[in-house]
Design a protein around this motif. Sequence first.
Motif, mmCIF file in Angstrom:
data_model
loop_
_atom_site.group_PDB
_atom_site.id
_atom_site.type_symbol
_atom_site.label_atom_id
_atom_site.label_comp_id
_atom_site.label_asym_id
_atom_site.label_seq_id
_atom_site.Cartn_x
_atom_site.Cartn_y
_atom_site.Cartn_z
ATOM 1 N N GLY A 1 55.320 86.438 49.133
ATOM 2 C CA GLY A 1 55.408 87.514 48.143
ATOM 3 C C GLY A 1 55.818 88.829 48.747
ATOM 4 N N LYS A 2 56.054 89.809 47.904
ATOM 5 C CA LYS A 2 56.502 91.115 48.363
ATOM 6 C C LYS A 2 55.334 91.925 48.908
ATOM 7 N N VAL A 3 55.691 92.955 49.710
ATOM 8 C CA VAL A 3 54.655 93.814 50.278
ATOM 9 C C VAL A 3 54.163 94.804 49.217
ATOM 10 N N PRO B 1 53.921 103.811 46.463
ATOM 11 C CA PRO B 1 54.861 103.090 45.571
ATOM 12 C C PRO B 1 55.959 103.987 45.024
ATOM 13 N N ASN B 2 55.668 105.250 44.868
ATOM 14 C CA ASN B 2 56.684 106.147 44.314
ATOM 15 C C ASN B 2 57.873 106.303 45.254
ATOM 16 N N GLU C 1 61.365 99.743 45.277
ATOM 17 C CA GLU C 1 61.942 98.426 45.494
ATOM 18 C C GLU C 1 61.353 97.835 46.775
ATOM 19 N N THR C 2 60.660 96.765 46.635
ATOM 20 C CA THR C 2 59.983 96.179 47.814
ATOM 21 C C THR C 2 60.573 94.813 48.151
#
Length: 455
Positions: free
Chosen positions: A308-310, A315-316, A320-321
């Motif tokens: 899965g993604k980190v 987050p702002n 895009e992760t």
Amino acid sequence: MKKCKTNNKQLARGKWQKVIFCLLLIAYCQFTSAQDTIPLNLEKVMELAGANNLTIKEYKERQELANAQNTEANEWWLPDIYAGVQTHQLAGAAMNADGGFFLEVNRNNLWSGIGLNANWDFADGIFKSKAASLKSDASSYKTEAERNQIILEAIKAYYELQSAQAELSAYRNLVEQSDSISRQIAQQVESGLLYESELLLAKSNRNHLKVEMANAHKRYLEKSSRLVNILNFKNGIQLVSADSMMTPLQFDEDLLAESTEEHKRAEIKAIALDMEAIKTEKKTTTVSLLIPELAVGAYGSYFGNLSGKVRPMEPNRFPETRQLYPTRALNASLMWNIPLGRLFSGGALKVYDSRIRLAEIEYDKMNAQIREEITNAQQKIDLGKQQVEIAKESIELTAEAVNQSIKRQENGTAKPFEVFQAQQFYLQAQIDYLKSVGDYNATQYELKVAKGEEL
């Protein structure tokens, strides 16, 4: 009877050098008839001693070990490279950098990359690699010294074998002549020309010669076994000398000149290099305190979640992760290590000082030993030369005695047994000459080794 006189004349008229050749040739033909007998000359013995001897092979392997250790010591500046995959899983509490705790953490990440770690201890690296190089050079000199000693031992054993072989051949010749003389005396006793007591003495002398021949055969077998062991042949082999003549060697006059050049000996060079290696290693306890240690660690990898993604902390900033991100790191340090024990008590320094003093004592002892070996060899050569001259004169005297005995026998004033005794003295003089020449020649090689010349 006429045939016996003719053989005696031929023996007496022949030069003593030719007789020696015949003795060795007879022994060669007799011995080489055996299936497991190998003829060798001096040149071949020296070649085989330098190649087949187990002690030399051991020293050569020790030299290879020293070379390998030198190679290993010179690898100090090369870093360690690593590559692989690493996972990390954590469930529960985790501490943040400011001391706060995250609770109910579920951490599951993956690291995959390549990196290197380098630790350059310049003091140990430079001095120990140089010391290893000196030890490698010293090992080569030790191998050379041992090779010289083994070849010298093989030369001595070969000359002893050659003398024992000629002695056995001489006794066989004497036994054959004794049998012939005993038969002649027996015929003359039957004819009433000689007394029976003379026949008994002749037979007793023949038995004595047979006993001596058996003893000579045992000595030959012992000398052959010794040379077989030195040359590392298989058991059951018998060796014979294939050299047709044994004559005194004449080396350069410089060999006999007095010299104090003990440093030419490989043993001296090896000890000097070992001492230099210790002094070089000693610098790791003195000069090394001023030299820092450099450590570098670096890697490049992909780092992120195992699946899965980190989840970014901001987050702002990173809407895009991805699952894995390129990551790199570099750590470097330059440190001075100051061991207090070395500064206050100096135990390591004292150890090196003691090892240096022991090496200096060993050096002085070897110098004294070399001087003794040179002196002894020169004295043995002088005495050996005198022995050869005396033995040579004995051959000439006994050869003349044989001639006169034969003439007296022809005139009827000498008995066959008297002629045989003269021939017996003649052959014994030849044996003495061969032994003297063998010892004289071996001693000259001994002096060459003592003065540091390579065989």
